[in-house]
Design a protein around this motif. Sequence first.
Motif, PDB file in Angstrom:
ATOM      1  N   ALA A  70       1.010  -1.278   0.011  1.00  0.00           N
ATOM      2  CA  ALA A  70      -0.155   0.159  -0.110  1.00  0.00           C
ATOM      3  C   ALA A  70       0.825   1.304   0.078  1.00  0.00           C
ATOM      4  CB  ALA A  70      -1.004   0.047   1.272  1.00  0.00           C
ATOM      5  N   TYR A  71       2.136   1.046   0.201  1.00  0.00           N
ATOM      6  CA  TYR A  71       2.936   2.327   0.263  1.00  0.00           C
ATOM      7  C   TYR A  71       4.405   2.118  -0.675  1.00  0.00           C
ATOM      8  CZ  TYR A  71       0.802   2.502   4.889  1.00  0.00           C
ATOM      9  OH  TYR A  71      -0.153   2.750   5.623  1.00  0.00           O
ATOM     10  N   ASP A  72       4.619   3.056  -1.343  1.00  0.00           N
ATOM     11  CA  ASP A  72       5.716   3.297  -2.334  1.00  0.00           C
ATOM     12  C   ASP A  72       6.763   3.867  -1.651  1.00  0.00           C
ATOM     13  OD1 ASP A  72       5.231   6.025  -2.068  1.00  0.00           O
ATOM     14  OD2 ASP A  72       4.438   6.303  -4.037  1.00  0.00           O
ATOM     15  N   ALA A  73       6.986   3.887  -0.394  1.00  0.00           N
ATOM     16  CA  ALA A  73       8.198   4.349   0.640  1.00  0.00           C
ATOM     17  C   ALA A  73       7.809   4.086   1.904  1.00  0.00           C
ATOM     18  CB  ALA A  73       8.349   5.996   0.565  1.00  0.00           C
ATOM     19  N   ASP A  74       8.924   4.120   3.063  1.00  0.00           N
ATOM     20  CA  ASP A  74       8.503   3.449   4.127  1.00  0.00           C
ATOM     21  C   ASP A  74       7.316   4.268   5.055  1.00  0.00           C
ATOM     22  OD1 ASP A  74      10.745   1.836   3.951  1.00  0.00           O
ATOM     23  OD2 ASP A  74      11.884   2.968   5.379  1.00  0.00           O
ATOM     24  N   PRO A  75       6.393   3.604   5.381  1.00  0.00           N
ATOM     25  CA  PRO A  75       5.374   4.369   6.514  1.00  0.00           C
ATOM     26  C   PRO A  75       6.031   5.293   7.177  1.00  0.00           C
ATOM     27  CG  PRO A  75       5.463   2.106   7.050  1.00  0.00           C
ATOM     28  CD  PRO A  75       6.641   2.212   5.892  1.00  0.00           C
ATOM     29  N   THR A  76       5.209   6.329   7.207  1.00  0.00           N
ATOM     30  CA  THR A  76       5.401   7.678   8.174  1.00  0.00           C
ATOM     31  C   THR A  76       4.822   7.864   9.554  1.00  0.00           C
ATOM     32  OG1 THR A  76       4.382   9.414   7.028  1.00  0.00           O
ATOM     33  CG2 THR A  76       6.505   8.796   6.167  1.00  0.00           C
ATOM     34  N   VAL A  77       4.939   8.491  10.101  1.00  0.00           N
ATOM     35  CA  VAL A  77       4.011   8.847  11.321  1.00  0.00           C
ATOM     36  C   VAL A  77       2.807   9.228  10.913  1.00  0.00           C
ATOM     37  CG1 VAL A  77       5.788   9.043  13.032  1.00  0.00           C
ATOM     38  CG2 VAL A  77       4.936  11.189  11.942  1.00  0.00           C
ATOM     39  N   ASP A  78       2.403  10.080   9.499  1.00  0.00           N
ATOM     40  CA  ASP A  78       1.229  10.343   8.964  1.00  0.00           C
ATOM     41  C   ASP A  78       0.406   9.563   8.349  1.00  0.00           C
ATOM     42  OD1 ASP A  78       1.856  13.109   9.982  1.00  0.00           O
ATOM     43  OD2 ASP A  78       2.784  13.667   8.249  1.00  0.00           O
ATOM     44  N   ASP A  79       1.102   8.432   7.717  1.00  0.00           N
ATOM     45  CA  ASP A  79       0.333   7.671   6.845  1.00  0.00           C
ATOM     46  C   ASP A  79       0.108   5.969   7.037  1.00  0.00           C
ATOM     47  OD1 ASP A  79       2.682   7.746   4.038  1.00  0.00           O
ATOM     48  OD2 ASP A  79       2.673   6.810   5.974  1.00  0.00           O
ATOM     49  N   ILE A 128       7.295  -2.676  13.663  1.00  0.00           N
ATOM     50  CA  ILE A 128       7.948  -1.960  12.710  1.00  0.00           C
ATOM     51  C   ILE A 128       8.126  -0.295  12.613  1.00  0.00           C
ATOM     52  CG2 ILE A 128       6.856  -3.750  11.223  1.00  0.00           C
ATOM     53  CD1 ILE A 128       4.846  -1.470  10.135  1.00  0.00           C
ATOM     54  N   PRO A 129       8.952   0.175  12.160  1.00  0.00           N
ATOM     55  CA  PRO A 129       9.437   1.672  12.330  1.00  0.00           C
ATOM     56  C   PRO A 129       8.614   2.411  11.369  1.00  0.00           C
ATOM     57  CG  PRO A 129      10.978   0.401  10.905  1.00  0.00           C
ATOM     58  CD  PRO A 129       9.965  -0.705  11.415  1.00  0.00           C
ATOM     59  N   LEU A 130       8.251   3.556  12.034  1.00  0.00           N
ATOM     60  CA  LEU A 130       7.528   4.654  11.125  1.00  0.00           C
ATOM     61  C   LEU A 130       8.738   5.733  11.092  1.00  0.00           C
ATOM     62  CD1 LEU A 130       4.136   4.933  13.155  1.00  0.00           C
ATOM     63  CD2 LEU A 130       4.634   3.598  11.029  1.00  0.00           C
ATOM     64  N   GLY A 149       9.206  17.333  15.031  1.00  0.00           N
ATOM     65  CA  GLY A 149       7.956  17.961  15.650  1.00  0.00           C
ATOM     66  C   GLY A 149       6.763  16.855  16.127  1.00  0.00           C
ATOM     67  N   GLN A 150       6.461  15.814  15.429  1.00  0.00           N
ATOM     68  CA  GLN A 150       5.799  14.851  15.412  1.00  0.00           C
ATOM     69  C   GLN A 150       6.211  13.468  16.248  1.00  0.00           C
ATOM     70  OE1 GLN A 150       2.981  14.140  12.209  1.00  0.00           O
ATOM     71  NE2 GLN A 150       4.073  15.681  11.282  1.00  0.00           N
ATOM     72  N   LEU A 151       5.238  12.776  16.910  1.00  0.00           N
ATOM     73  CA  LEU A 151       5.710  11.563  17.827  1.00  0.00           C
ATOM     74  C   LEU A 151       4.442  10.954  17.552  1.00  0.00           C
ATOM     75  CD1 LEU A 151       7.950  10.176  19.164  1.00  0.00           C
ATOM     76  CD2 LEU A 151       7.035  10.808  21.253  1.00  0.00           C
ATOM     77  N   ALA A 199      -1.092 -12.585  19.776  1.00  0.00           N
ATOM     78  CA  ALA A 199      -0.137 -11.536  19.369  1.00  0.00           C
ATOM     79  C   ALA A 199      -0.662 -10.236  19.585  1.00  0.00           C
ATOM     80  CB  ALA A 199       0.177 -12.146  17.806  1.00  0.00           C
ATOM     81  N   PHE A 200       0.357  -9.403  19.404  1.00  0.00           N
ATOM     82  CA  PHE A 200      -0.283  -7.905  18.990  1.00  0.00           C
ATOM     83  C   PHE A 200       0.753  -7.318  18.348  1.00  0.00           C
ATOM     84  CE2 PHE A 200       2.214  -5.413  21.953  1.00  0.00           C
ATOM     85  CZ  PHE A 200       2.129  -6.012  23.186  1.00  0.00           C
ATOM     86  N   ALA A 201       0.345  -6.343  17.272  1.00  0.00           N
ATOM     87  CA  ALA A 201       1.557  -5.637  16.411  1.00  0.00           C
ATOM     88  C   ALA A 201       1.663  -4.097  16.972  1.00  0.00           C
ATOM     89  CB  ALA A 201       0.734  -5.597  15.174  1.00  0.00           C
ATOM     90  N   THR A 202       2.708  -3.465  16.716  1.00  0.00           N
ATOM     91  CA  THR A 202       3.021  -2.011  17.249  1.00  0.00           C
ATOM     92  C   THR A 202       3.481  -1.539  15.753  1.00  0.00           C
ATOM     93  OG1 THR A 202       5.061  -2.483  17.968  1.00  0.00           O
ATOM     94  CG2 THR A 202       3.083  -2.864  19.683  1.00  0.00           C
ATOM     95  N   TRP A 203       3.378  -0.341  15.750  1.00  0.00           N
ATOM     96  CA  TRP A 203       4.062   0.634  14.651  1.00  0.00           C
ATOM     97  C   TRP A 203       4.639   1.762  15.550  1.00  0.00           C
ATOM     98  CZ3 TRP A 203      -0.967  -1.148  14.879  1.00  0.00           C
ATOM     99  CH2 TRP A 203      -1.350  -2.232  13.810  1.00  0.00           C
ATOM    100  N   ILE A 204       5.833   1.947  15.438  1.00  0.00           N
ATOM    101  CA  ILE A 204       6.599   2.845  16.421  1.00  0.00           C
ATOM    102  C   ILE A 204       7.400   3.956  15.815  1.00  0.00           C
ATOM    103  CG2 ILE A 204       8.214   3.021  18.599  1.00  0.00           C
ATOM    104  CD1 ILE A 204       7.331   0.083  19.140  1.00  0.00           C
ATOM    105  N   ASP A 205       7.261   5.007  16.074  1.00  0.00           N
ATOM    106  CA  ASP A 205       8.166   6.256  15.365  1.00  0.00           C
ATOM    107  C   ASP A 205       9.533   5.891  15.896  1.00  0.00           C
ATOM    108  OD1 ASP A 205       9.400   8.710  15.047  1.00  0.00           O
ATOM    109  OD2 ASP A 205       7.935   9.840  15.462  1.00  0.00           O
ATOM    110  N   ARG A 206      10.414   5.995  14.658  1.00  0.00           N
ATOM    111  CA  ARG A 206      11.810   5.564  14.910  1.00  0.00           C
ATOM    112  C   ARG A 206      12.423   6.534  15.945  1.00  0.00           C
ATOM    113  NH1 ARG A 206      13.053   5.282   8.641  1.00  0.00           N
ATOM    114  NH2 ARG A 206      12.692   3.159   8.047  1.00  0.00           N
ATOM    115  N   ASP A 207      12.060   7.667  16.147  1.00  0.00           N
ATOM    116  CA  ASP A 207      12.424   8.464  17.341  1.00  0.00           C
ATOM    117  C   ASP A 207      11.701   8.450  18.594  1.00  0.00           C
ATOM    118  OD1 ASP A 207      14.464   9.172  15.538  1.00  0.00           O
ATOM    119  OD2 ASP A 207      13.230  10.980  14.883  1.00  0.00           O
ATOM    120  N   ALA A 208      11.078   7.523  18.729  1.00  0.00           N
ATOM    121  CA  ALA A 208      10.138   7.415  19.860  1.00  0.00           C
ATOM    122  C   ALA A 208      11.106   6.882  21.188  1.00  0.00           C
ATOM    123  CB  ALA A 208       8.688   6.402  19.955  1.00  0.00           C
ATOM    124  N   PRO A 209      10.879   7.663  22.377  1.00  0.00           N
ATOM    125  CA  PRO A 209      11.820   7.177  23.619  1.00  0.00           C
ATOM    126  C   PRO A 209      11.025   5.842  24.041  1.00  0.00           C
ATOM    127  CG  PRO A 209      10.417   8.916  24.274  1.00  0.00           C
ATOM    128  CD  PRO A 209      10.040   8.815  22.797  1.00  0.00           C
TER     129      PRO A 209
END
Length: 571
Positions: A113-122, A252-254, A259-261, A271-281
Amino acid sequence: MHHRMRLAALPLLLVLGAARGAPDPAISYELAPEMQGDTIAALQVTIRLRADKSGTTTLDWADSWAGEDRLGQWARDIRIDGARATAPAPHGGRIVTSAPGAPLVMRYRIVSAYDADPTVDDSEQARPVVRPGWFYSVGEVLYARPAGRDDAPARFVWKGPAGIGFASDTEHAVGLRGRPRTVGDILESIAIGGRDLAVSTTMLNGAPVRVAHVGRFGFDIQAFDKLAGQVVAVERDFWRETKATPFLITAIPLASKPGQLSYGGTGRSDAFATWIDRDAPLSGLAWLLAHEYFHSWNARQLGRFPETAEPEAYWMSEGFTDFYARRLMLRAGLWTPEKFVSDWNEMLRAYAASSFRATGNTDAAAKFWSGGHDAEKIPYQRGSMLAALWDRQLQARGMSDLDTVLRAQRERTRAAKTPPQLTDAFVAEIGRAGLDIRPDIARYLTRGEPISLPEDAFGACARLVTGDVPVFERGWDSEATAKAGNILTGVDPASNAYAAGLRDGMKILRRTAGEPGNSAVDYVLEAQDGATKRSFTFRPAGRKTLHTQQIVLDPARFAAEPEKCKAALAG
């Protein structure tokens, strides 16, 4: 024991109950990456089954999941071997005409569904990710469903080449609560894989709890793995689960944006799945893990969702889960009392400011997927507050507590031949404990009257105070700024941000302090001002005020009896 390893392609097959000489009754699902040289181009799915006795078999995707209405839209090149004829099914699959009981083989590709790595927006939970070096998807998107056969026995095999790791809860030898694996288990699964897939394993009561992840994160991934194991242990102890069962957590990394997290997740049966901002603490992830794992019980082991609209029960499935994520993190020592109070107060401020605060549950639920942030969060907020209210009422009357009620509901649901409706079962169970909550349901949910918690809702060492606090206000047009690539837009000359020196045209690099929604804590931003990087500190408080409840700790009591006060705060 805790260790890290690279996961090689390791297929695990489950063959169920075939009588000698009889056709294998299990429906077989096979998954493999489609390789173009060294890169992953798509995912190949093969489904093998016997046709329905009627000679008409529908192989299609579910109508919706997680707000996505076209789950089959990423399937390509669908082929059916063994069919006399096929016709399009409603959601992208096929209606197959064949001889009754004929062997059928369905093959297709799943594209990204993506043509690039998914971001915190999409990032969206229902959308598959296929990148050159890794992939991720939920089972509802990966696998077509033979209509009417969710309870049919199933088996799964991964057919990836050497060098492409793979992890999925479809590898577990049995399904939920130890019963044989079914088609429904395959559909409610997650799959992750890639060249750099890493899997850590923690043994709990003799069963593996795996954490699988790809890509780079800003925190210590080994610390995340350890935290995940702690959360699983704490919640199994709460539910008094002693039977050894395997579990999988994926991450998986976002791709980050200045300015966004962002981080999120979704619970599965085992099981459960997580999507995590690469810069998240790492400090922000304990709650995420606690929330998603609690979904292993709430709602799936407490009852079924209503037939009308699932979000109408989210006040319990999501709101109670938020309540217990906070409570159990404090009990386990993974949160401090101050962190517990800060998180509650942030939610209470958001509830006070919500445009859906006085909207009835049915109307709010209808807008859950389309009504924006306030519509999405109102069932979480209401459910958390009602859980706190009813737990305090039970304890104050010496009847029971919410923990005991939920455990009893879980046992009653397990024993039922047909799972009861989730919220109806809870109303009945808490009634057995001596508390009639039907008037509260009518008042706070049906009519949508605002909820106010009692002053002692969190014990004797904390109190709820009601007053006016400044509205949270960054001081610029956040939506326009995000669209401009975090170039500040619409900075208000009357704002504290402007007074601190922030101006239109500067680029936000990152926020190093402050909490979105909290007007009482300073924001610290790093921004690019021409050729210079500068730091700006200001209080994100607007001129308007918000009437809200807030939890205030009693420092003298905490100093005198810290453990007793912590226990009271955690219920």
